[in-house]
Design a protein around this motif. Sequence first.
Motif, mmCIF file in Angstrom:
data_model
loop_
_atom_site.group_PDB
_atom_site.id
_atom_site.type_symbol
_atom_site.label_atom_id
_atom_site.label_comp_id
_atom_site.label_asym_id
_atom_site.label_seq_id
_atom_site.Cartn_x
_atom_site.Cartn_y
_atom_site.Cartn_z
ATOM 1 N N TRP A 10 34.543 21.567 7.451
ATOM 2 C CA TRP A 10 34.277 22.251 6.190
ATOM 3 C C TRP A 10 34.932 23.628 6.161
ATOM 4 O O TRP A 10 35.373 24.094 5.106
ATOM 5 C CB TRP A 10 32.771 22.361 5.918
ATOM 6 C CG TRP A 10 32.018 23.306 6.813
ATOM 7 C CD1 TRP A 10 31.399 23.008 7.974
ATOM 8 C CD2 TRP A 10 31.836 24.711 6.613
ATOM 9 N NE1 TRP A 10 30.819 24.130 8.530
ATOM 10 C CE2 TRP A 10 31.073 25.195 7.712
ATOM 11 C CE3 TRP A 10 32.228 25.595 5.619
ATOM 12 C CZ2 TRP A 10 30.703 26.517 7.834
ATOM 13 C CZ3 TRP A 10 31.866 26.930 5.736
ATOM 14 C CH2 TRP A 10 31.115 27.389 6.828
ATOM 15 N N ARG A 23 30.163 20.175 -4.097
ATOM 16 C CA ARG A 23 29.162 19.294 -3.480
ATOM 17 C C ARG A 23 29.780 17.933 -3.151
ATOM 18 O O ARG A 23 29.441 17.313 -2.139
ATOM 19 C CB ARG A 23 27.964 19.140 -4.403
ATOM 20 C CG ARG A 23 27.094 20.385 -4.472
ATOM 21 C CD ARG A 23 25.814 20.136 -5.232
ATOM 22 N NE ARG A 23 24.995 21.341 -5.296
ATOM 23 C CZ ARG A 23 24.119 21.715 -4.360
ATOM 24 N NH1 ARG A 23 23.953 20.968 -3.266
ATOM 25 N NH2 ARG A 23 23.408 22.815 -4.501
ATOM 26 N N LEU A 26 31.536 18.342 0.105
ATOM 27 C CA LEU A 26 30.578 18.470 1.200
ATOM 28 C C LEU A 26 29.970 17.120 1.568
ATOM 29 O O LEU A 26 29.796 16.792 2.745
ATOM 30 C CB LEU A 26 29.488 19.465 0.815
ATOM 31 C CG LEU A 26 29.944 20.930 0.770
ATOM 32 C CD1 LEU A 26 28.935 21.788 0.022
ATOM 33 C CD2 LEU A 26 30.153 21.467 2.189
ATOM 34 N N VAL A 36 23.034 21.643 2.998
ATOM 35 C CA VAL A 36 23.527 22.660 2.061
ATOM 36 C C VAL A 36 22.392 23.593 1.655
ATOM 37 O O VAL A 36 22.550 24.819 1.627
ATOM 38 C CB VAL A 36 24.157 21.991 0.823
ATOM 39 C CG1 VAL A 36 24.506 23.043 -0.230
ATOM 40 C CG2 VAL A 36 25.390 21.192 1.231
ATOM 41 N N THR A 55 31.008 29.785 0.530
ATOM 42 C CA THR A 55 30.573 29.860 1.932
ATOM 43 C C THR A 55 30.558 31.301 2.424
ATOM 44 O O THR A 55 30.684 31.560 3.620
ATOM 45 C CB THR A 55 31.512 29.007 2.812
ATOM 46 O OG1 THR A 55 32.848 29.514 2.710
ATOM 47 C CG2 THR A 55 31.470 27.551 2.384
#
Length: 314
Positions: A10, A23, A26, A36, A55
Motif C-alpha cells: 500500500w 477503498r 485497499l 482501514v 495516508t
Amino acid sequence: MPHRPDRPDWRSLADQQAGLLSRRQLNGLGLDRFVVRNQVDAGRWVELTPMVLATFTGPLPRVASMWLGVLHAGDSSVIGGLTAAEVLGLRHWQRDEVTVLVPDELDFDESVPGVRFVRTRRKIPAMRLQRPGIPVARIEPAVLLWAAYQPSRRTAQGVVAAVIQQRLSTADGMYLWVERMRPLRWARMFRTALEEISGGAQSLGEIDVRRMCRAVDILLPHRQRQRRDATGKTRWTDCEWDLPNGDVLVLEVDGSFHMDVDHWEDDLARQRRLSGPGRIVVRCTTRELRDDREQVGRDLIALGAPRRAPHRAI
C-alpha cells in the motif's frame, strides 16, 4: 495471509498517488474496512471522502487534490480543463478548483470540496494521454472543452493561443482536435484563430494586431524586434513599422495588468527610453485592439504606418 498496513504494497501505491488511496484499491491489496478504520481511529490516516483516504494528516498538496478527484470518481475519470493544462506545463492560467472529466452516465457523489466534476458524453479514453502518473486528458481536448464554454470569446481564444505559444501543442494539432470534437461550440472561431496563428501570430495580442491591420489595410508590423534603450538595456518591442522616410513607428500594446500603478509607471519609463530621434512610440490597450481596432489603425495611418497594396482584379 492478508496484507497489514506496515507491509510495503500500500505504501508503494500511495507514494505514486501523492499519499492517497481509494477503498477499492485497499480492498484489492487485502486491507479490509476494519484495518482501514483502525488506521483512521489511530489518527494515522484521514478519510477525505467515503471513497478516498489520505495516508497522512495535514493539508493536501496541490497534486493530492488532483488525485482526490480522480480516485473519488474512479477509473473512468481523468484530470481535465485548465487543471490538465497545468499538469502538462501551461503557465499563467492556473485555477484553484480542480477539474475532473467523468462520463455523463456515471452515478456517484459529486460533493468533493475544491473539485469540479464535468460530465461529458465524449469518449474519455480517446482523450486520455497515455503516460504514467495521474490520469490526465491530452492538452488539446482539455483546453478546447474548457474554452468552448467560457463566457468570453477572448478568454477562449487566449488560452488556445497560449498553449501554442508555450509550445505545448501546435496550430495543426489543435486544429485536428477541433475537427475530431465536432460538434464543438465556437468551432468556427477556433478555426479562424488557428489559421491566424499558422500564419505567424503566436499570441492573442498578435492576432489582435493582425486583425487591426486587415481592418484598415496596413502592412503587418515587425514583431518582438530587439532594441537597446537609452540605458543600454535590451528590450523587445511589440510592433514596429519601418516608414518610407527612414523613421520607425513603434506600437506598444498594454494588457490589463498595466492598470497596476507600478506597471504603468514602468511602461512610461520604457516608452521614454525607447523613444529617440526617428522613433515614434505610441501605445494602445488590448481592449482598444479588440473593440476599437479601426480607430487604432486610423491613428497609426495618420502617423505614417505603410498601407498594403490594393488587390487587383484579374
